[in-house]
Design a protein around this motif. Structure first.
Motif: not given
Length: 225
Positions: A175-198
């Motif tokens: 569970a912590y692995g999944v939450v950490g993965m999503v949080q860190l990836s979304a944090h990177w994406w919030s600035a990069a926006r290299s792919v569409p949200a879907p």
């Protein structure tokens, strides 16, 4: 009429409740809530670098009024973080977790999509929350929110494992692995926006489900035939 037995003292009549004090306490609580709501709107407008002046303008009051209800800016920041966590983050994410869905992949996708949409819908609140995460000597409400989501997800995984007669001690790790993965990836994406949200949601879902799909027992009714 109350009678007094000879040699005994009549019980003291309790003093009347101080209605003025309770009304003042309620007024102060309500006023703080209004000022926190104004502070949230100030963050939406100005981002993580918001000032007490921004909050005063948002609330239509002077800075002096703000400091009647908050000892300093740090206390105001704590209150805003608490409002973001309790009224925005947790309802969205925990709400998705408890919805009964057809399969694990769909449930994972819904939770991940809720987090990504939060980053899209509330970019300044998201930036504010993470800009103030882990401040020295202050409660880390972002970490507390992530912990609550991970614990809820881990409890659900543990129940599935236990019901299948399998050890459940790995549930929290996953569970912590999944939450950490999503949080860190979304944090990177919030600035990069290299792919569409879907596309981001699908990529993260594929990664999470690729592991959990092999580790968790199948949902009842979905066992392989």
């Amino acid at each position: 009429m109350q009678q007094v037995v000879a040699g005994q003292q009549a019980p003291a009549t309790p003093p009347p409740a101080d209605g003025r004090r309770s009304r003042w306490t309620e007024h102060r609580r309500a006023r703080r809530e209004e000022l926190v709501a104004a502070a949230v709107e100030a963050v939406r407008a100005t981002g993580p670098a918001f000032s007490v002046d921004d909050v005063a303008r948002s609330a239509g009051v002077s800075k002096t009024v703000i400091y009647r209800y908050f000892s300093d800016k740090d206390e105001l920041v704590d209150a805003v973080l608490g409002r973001i966590s309790e009224a925005i983050l947790l309802p969205r994410l925990l709400g998705e977790l408890v919805i009964d869905r057809a399969d694990d992949r769909e449930r994972l996708s819904a939770v991940i999509a809720a987090f990504v949409s939060l980053v899209e819908d509330e970019p300044e609140l998201y930036r504010f929350a993470y800009a103030h995460a882990g401040r020295a000597g202050r409660p880390d409400l972002v970490a507390a929110t992530e912990r609550e989501i991970a614990e809820a997800l881990g409890a659900m995984m543990g129940e599935r494992l236990t019901a299948a007669g399998r050890p459940a001690e790995a549930a929290l790790t996953w569970a912590y692995g999944v939450v950490g993965m999503v949080q860190l990836s979304a944090h990177w994406w919030s600035a990069a926006r290299s792919v569409p949200a879907p596309a981001l949601v699908e990529q993260l879902t594929a990664l999470a489900y690729g592991g959990l799909g092999a580790l968790l027992p199948p949902l009842r009714g979905q066992e392989p035939r």
